[in-house]
Structure formats: C-alpha cells, structure tokens
Scaffold this active site. Structure first.
Site, PDB file in Angstrom:
ATOM      1  N   TYR A 195       0.833  -1.203   0.000  1.00 48.72           N
ATOM      2  CA  TYR A 195       0.000   0.000   0.000  1.00 48.72           C
ATOM      3  C   TYR A 195       0.874   1.262   0.000  1.00 48.72           C
ATOM      4  CZ  TYR A 195      -3.339   3.455   1.804  1.00 48.72           C
ATOM      5  OH  TYR A 195      -4.117   4.566   1.990  1.00 48.72           O
TER       6      TYR A 195
ATOM      7  N   ASP B 284     -11.665   7.975   4.926  1.00 46.53           N
ATOM      8  CA  ASP B 284     -10.445   8.788   4.999  1.00 46.53           C
ATOM      9  C   ASP B 284     -10.780  10.266   4.881  1.00 46.53           C
ATOM     10  OD1 ASP B 284      -7.932   9.928   4.815  1.00 46.53           O
ATOM     11  OD2 ASP B 284      -7.225   8.613   3.221  1.00 46.53           O
TER      12      ASP B 284
END
Length: 118
Positions: free
Chosen positions: A14, A38
């Site tokens: 990631y 997020d």
C-alpha cells in the site's frame, strides 16, 4: 484469519503503491466490496470502483508515504503510522486495515485531523 506476514506485506504494498501511483496494486489490495473512510468521520467510499476513484484523485499530486513506526497486527487487522507528504504539506496519519477471509482489505480507516497537518 489472515496471518501477520500477509498483513504486513499488504501494508508495505500500500505504501509503495501510493508513493509510485501504482493503482493496479491498490486494486489488488482491496476487496471488491471494501470500504475506505479517509479521514474517519467522513462518508466512506464503498466498493472497488469508488475506492479506485478516491485513489485516482491522487494521480499527479506526487504523494509520498513513509512508515514512521512498526506495523501492529492483531486479529484480522493491521494498524500503521505513517507520514504523507503532498508538496509542501506533511500529514501524520494512522491507518487501520481490516482484512476479510480471503486476505483482502475489507475496510480502511484513516485517523488524522487538521492538527496532524503541517
């Protein structure tokens, strides 16, 4: 349950994927029905198409991520602290990945706020 080695590799992938704009790698990490919140408290991006659109918005911004501490694994989750550098802005973030039974990220929650930006 997903083992810690797999979870740590997913986190490292990631970090690399965001930093190199490797969106195919992002797609590989997430479950098709995954969610991204997020930061925490905002409406989640639900499903792989919405997730890819969210990350696609980073294209060309030169975002660089760097782990700032150890990856912590417990149960089917991994938490990790990192810095995100976007141009002159640095953010201190903690992400939590929750993995499904196939080892894909089913949920990502990013913990950061205005006080974590400088």
């Amino acid at each position: 349950m997903t083992d810690s080695a797999h979870m740590k590799q997913a986190v490292e992938n990631y970090i690399k994927a965001i930093s190199t704009e490797d969106f195919d790698m992002i797609r590989e990490i997430y479950a098709d029905n995954g969610t991204v919140e997020d930061p925490v408290g905002t409406p989640p991006h639900e499903g792989i198409d919405a997730i890819m659109k969210f990350y696609g918005a980073l294209k060309g911004m030169g975002v660089k991520l760097e782990l700032t501490g150890a990856i912590r694994c417990a149960g089917n989750s991994a938490a990790f602290p990192f810095q995100a550098k976007i141009g002159p802005v640095t953010m201190e973030v903690i992400d939590v990945f929750e993995f499904d039974e196939s080892g894909k990220v089913a949920s990502m929650r990013a913990y950061w706020g205005a006080e974590n930006r400088y």
